[in-house]
Design a protein around this motif. Sequence first.
Motif, PDB file in Angstrom:
ATOM      1  N   ASN A 138      57.407  24.054 -49.740  1.00  0.00           N
ATOM      2  CA  ASN A 138      57.204  22.612 -49.668  1.00  0.00           C
ATOM      3  C   ASN A 138      57.787  22.059 -48.361  1.00  0.00           C
ATOM      4  N   LEU A 139      58.955  22.566 -47.981  1.00  0.00           N
ATOM      5  CA  LEU A 139      59.556  22.121 -46.714  1.00  0.00           C
ATOM      6  C   LEU A 139      58.634  22.455 -45.550  1.00  0.00           C
ATOM      7  N   GLU A 140      58.042  23.642 -45.569  1.00  0.00           N
ATOM      8  CA  GLU A 140      57.181  24.039 -44.449  1.00  0.00           C
ATOM      9  C   GLU A 140      55.972  23.108 -44.338  1.00  0.00           C
ATOM     10  N   GLN A 141      55.410  22.727 -45.510  1.00  0.00           N
ATOM     11  CA  GLN A 141      54.265  21.798 -45.458  1.00  0.00           C
ATOM     12  C   GLN A 141      54.670  20.505 -44.751  1.00  0.00           C
ATOM     13  N   LEU A 142      55.859  20.001 -45.109  1.00  0.00           N
ATOM     14  CA  LEU A 142      56.308  18.740 -44.511  1.00  0.00           C
ATOM     15  C   LEU A 142      56.585  18.910 -43.017  1.00  0.00           C
ATOM     16  N   LEU A 143      57.192  20.033 -42.665  1.00  0.00           N
ATOM     17  CA  LEU A 143      57.511  20.267 -41.247  1.00  0.00           C
ATOM     18  C   LEU A 143      56.224  20.361 -40.420  1.00  0.00           C
ATOM     19  N   ARG A 144      55.225  21.033 -41.011  1.00  0.00           N
ATOM     20  CA  ARG A 144      53.976  21.231 -40.284  1.00  0.00           C
ATOM     21  C   ARG A 144      53.278  19.899 -40.033  1.00  0.00           C
ATOM     22  N   ALA A 145      53.386  18.998 -41.011  1.00  0.00           N
ATOM     23  CA  ALA A 145      52.643  17.738 -40.908  1.00  0.00           C
ATOM     24  C   ALA A 145      53.404  16.679 -40.100  1.00  0.00           C
ATOM     25  N   ASP A 146      54.626  16.993 -39.705  1.00  0.00           N
ATOM     26  CA  ASP A 146      55.471  15.950 -39.102  1.00  0.00           C
ATOM     27  C   ASP A 146      55.493  16.078 -37.583  1.00  0.00           C
ATOM     28  N   THR A 147      55.538  14.919 -36.924  1.00  0.00           N
ATOM     29  CA  THR A 147      55.563  14.966 -35.448  1.00  0.00           C
ATOM     30  C   THR A 147      56.868  14.390 -34.893  1.00  0.00           C
ATOM     31  N   GLY A 148      57.800  14.036 -35.812  1.00  0.00           N
ATOM     32  CA  GLY A 148      59.052  13.401 -35.364  1.00  0.00           C
ATOM     33  C   GLY A 148      59.928  14.354 -34.559  1.00  0.00           C
ATOM     34  N   SER A 149      60.838  13.777 -33.808  1.00  0.00           N
ATOM     35  CA  SER A 149      61.811  14.565 -33.055  1.00  0.00           C
ATOM     36  C   SER A 149      63.025  13.661 -32.787  1.00  0.00           C
ATOM     37  N   PRO A 150      64.244  14.172 -32.983  1.00  0.00           N
ATOM     38  CA  PRO A 150      64.598  15.495 -33.484  1.00  0.00           C
ATOM     39  C   PRO A 150      64.312  15.648 -34.968  1.00  0.00           C
ATOM     40  N   ARG A 151      64.497  16.885 -35.469  1.00  0.00           N
ATOM     41  CA  ARG A 151      64.252  17.173 -36.888  1.00  0.00           C
ATOM     42  C   ARG A 151      65.487  17.824 -37.478  1.00  0.00           C
ATOM     43  N   LEU A 152      65.898  17.278 -38.592  1.00  0.00           N
ATOM     44  CA  LEU A 152      67.107  17.794 -39.250  1.00  0.00           C
ATOM     45  C   LEU A 152      66.776  18.105 -40.705  1.00  0.00           C
ATOM     46  N   ILE A 153      67.151  19.297 -41.158  1.00  0.00           N
ATOM     47  CA  ILE A 153      66.938  19.682 -42.571  1.00  0.00           C
ATOM     48  C   ILE A 153      68.314  19.678 -43.239  1.00  0.00           C
ATOM     49  N   CYS A 154      68.481  18.885 -44.299  1.00  0.00           N
ATOM     50  CA  CYS A 154      69.801  18.786 -44.935  1.00  0.00           C
ATOM     51  C   CYS A 154      69.753  19.323 -46.363  1.00  0.00           C
ATOM     52  N   MET A 155      70.672  20.175 -46.695  1.00  0.00           N
ATOM     53  CA  MET A 155      70.709  20.749 -48.053  1.00  0.00           C
ATOM     54  C   MET A 155      72.096  21.301 -48.380  1.00  0.00           C
ATOM     55  N   ASP A 156      72.289  21.631 -49.653  1.00  0.00           N
ATOM     56  CA  ASP A 156      73.539  22.262 -50.089  1.00  0.00           C
ATOM     57  C   ASP A 156      73.459  23.771 -49.928  1.00  0.00           C
ATOM     58  N   GLY A 157      74.635  24.390 -49.814  1.00  0.00           N
ATOM     59  CA  GLY A 157      74.746  25.827 -49.976  1.00  0.00           C
ATOM     60  C   GLY A 157      74.887  26.088 -51.471  1.00  0.00           C
ATOM     61  N   VAL A 158      76.034  26.609 -51.895  1.00  0.00           N
ATOM     62  CA  VAL A 158      76.254  26.828 -53.330  1.00  0.00           C
ATOM     63  C   VAL A 158      76.205  25.464 -54.029  1.00  0.00           C
ATOM     64  N   ASN A 159      75.340  25.362 -55.023  1.00  0.00           N
ATOM     65  CA  ASN A 159      75.133  24.078 -55.694  1.00  0.00           C
ATOM     66  C   ASN A 159      76.303  23.747 -56.618  1.00  0.00           C
ATOM     67  N   SER A 160      76.759  22.499 -56.531  1.00  0.00           N
ATOM     68  CA  SER A 160      77.977  22.122 -57.252  1.00  0.00           C
ATOM     69  C   SER A 160      77.777  22.025 -58.764  1.00  0.00           C
ATOM     70  N   MET A 161      76.537  22.007 -59.234  1.00  0.00           N
ATOM     71  CA  MET A 161      76.304  21.950 -60.676  1.00  0.00           C
ATOM     72  C   MET A 161      75.801  23.280 -61.234  1.00  0.00           C
ATOM     73  N   THR A 162      74.836  23.885 -60.549  1.00  0.00           N
ATOM     74  CA  THR A 162      74.260  25.118 -61.112  1.00  0.00           C
ATOM     75  C   THR A 162      75.056  26.368 -60.732  1.00  0.00           C
ATOM     76  N   GLY A 163      75.832  26.281 -59.665  1.00  0.00           N
ATOM     77  CA  GLY A 163      76.556  27.464 -59.186  1.00  0.00           C
ATOM     78  C   GLY A 163      75.649  28.449 -58.460  1.00  0.00           C
ATOM     79  N   ASN A 164      74.388  28.073 -58.237  1.00  0.00           N
ATOM     80  CA  ASN A 164      73.468  28.954 -57.509  1.00  0.00           C
ATOM     81  C   ASN A 164      73.357  28.523 -56.052  1.00  0.00           C
ATOM     82  N   ALA A 165      72.765  29.367 -55.247  1.00  0.00           N
ATOM     83  CA  ALA A 165      72.637  29.037 -53.830  1.00  0.00           C
ATOM     84  C   ALA A 165      71.238  29.353 -53.343  1.00  0.00           C
ATOM     85  N   PRO A 166      70.749  28.587 -52.377  1.00  0.00           N
ATOM     86  CA  PRO A 166      69.431  28.883 -51.815  1.00  0.00           C
ATOM     87  C   PRO A 166      69.503  30.108 -50.920  1.00  0.00           C
ATOM     88  N   ASP A 167      68.378  30.764 -50.734  1.00  0.00           N
ATOM     89  CA  ASP A 167      68.324  31.868 -49.764  1.00  0.00           C
ATOM     90  C   ASP A 167      68.217  31.235 -48.374  1.00  0.00           C
TER      91      ASP A 167
END
Length: 404
Positions: A138-167
């Motif tokens: 989903n992020l890639e779709q948004l990045l591909r369609a966007d022409t803004g600059s600069p671009r910043l992607i913000c997210m958590d590492g280890v999630n504070s509720m689930t205890g899981n982490a993104p790859d």
Amino acid sequence: MLDAVIDAIDGRMISIDGHWLADFASCNYLGFDLDEEIIASIPEMIDKWGTHPSWSRLLGSPALYEEIEHRTADLLGCEDTLVLPTITHIHMSVISLLAGSGTLFLDSRAHKTIYDGAQFARHHGATIKRFRHDDPQNLEQLLRADTGSPRLICMDGVNSMTGNAPDIRKFARLAREYDALLYVDDAHGFGVIGERSDEESSPYGMRGNSIVRHYGESYDNVILVGGFSKSYSSLLAFITCPTRLKSMLKVAAPPYLYSGPSPIASLATVLAGFDVNDQRGDTIRADLHRKTGRVLEALSELEISTPNQSGLPIIEIPLSKHEDIDEVGRFLFDRGIYTTIAAYPLVPKAEVGFRIQVTAANDDEQISKLIEVLTDLSTKFRLQTASTMAHWWEGNKVTHPVGR
Ligand SMILES: Cc1ncc(COP(=O)(O)O)c(C=O)c1O
């Protein structure tokens, strides 16, 4: 179980109005808050520096700051770091500076403090686009369609509720491919997970040097934010940055210019924490992994579902009926177990429950008591099952953070 006045502690036991409970709501994952070597490091530093520097960092910082920034960079394996009192200070100042009048891609389950930083960035001209939690496609779709600059992607590492982490590797690759910067808040991973090694003492990895190193990633197009207020039991936070960016933040980030700094005791405990981490950190993490494993195994035997798929020490237990939460809280309190209550509207109704956090300072007796209370709780209240938790997996695509 909320807004409690804690009148005494004894190890990881706490007293509320004279009622003693085992504390499973602490983020002091490594038990550094109670470590004698770390506690003993404070008086000498205070003798030398007084209790508080009081200058804003722009005016001047005790030499301890330089030492902390160098040691943090060494541990994380990045070019440089900047430290400020809290992660909240960092998000509220740095996110808007990095996003400028470009586009900020925000994970839809990002921590509230990232979300607030993003709102601030919006007021300063950034456009916000939210992507589905932990969904690189989903992020890639948004990045591909966007022409803004600069671009910043913000997210958590280890999630504070689930205890899981993104790859994180997938998101770092997208950041590089689409000329964006990936900004990750690993408040809960720093100190717990770290670089993988054949000699590692547990699947958490070695050295507790956070999610970027855990996945063997580089800091190219990646900014890591973390704090010492959880695993290191202190009041300080860091951002990894190339020295050139650090120089910019030193003249543009308001907390560096105008905010008061952390107390000397906090700087002392970070430095002593580095020493303890070097000497005993991996043994402590192995113990934390074992204790967390005991709780997760018991939950599995009791067929109690949790979103935790990682084996990390954050274990949420959602209820079937969100209306039960007050009674569940009272039951846990009466039985001497203190946890974080996640009630509606703090979380959606389908996710109401309680969060157990295991720390190295919880002893085995406390873990046994927790398991006994959870066993009784599961006969009195309806908890979610694998099938009722299906929505977690739709909205919460999790990956296993401790897999190779
Ligand atoms: C993911 C995450 N980010 C940021 C924070 C806030 O950190 P700080 O107290 O350093 O501002 C927390 C606190 O719980 C957190 O869980």
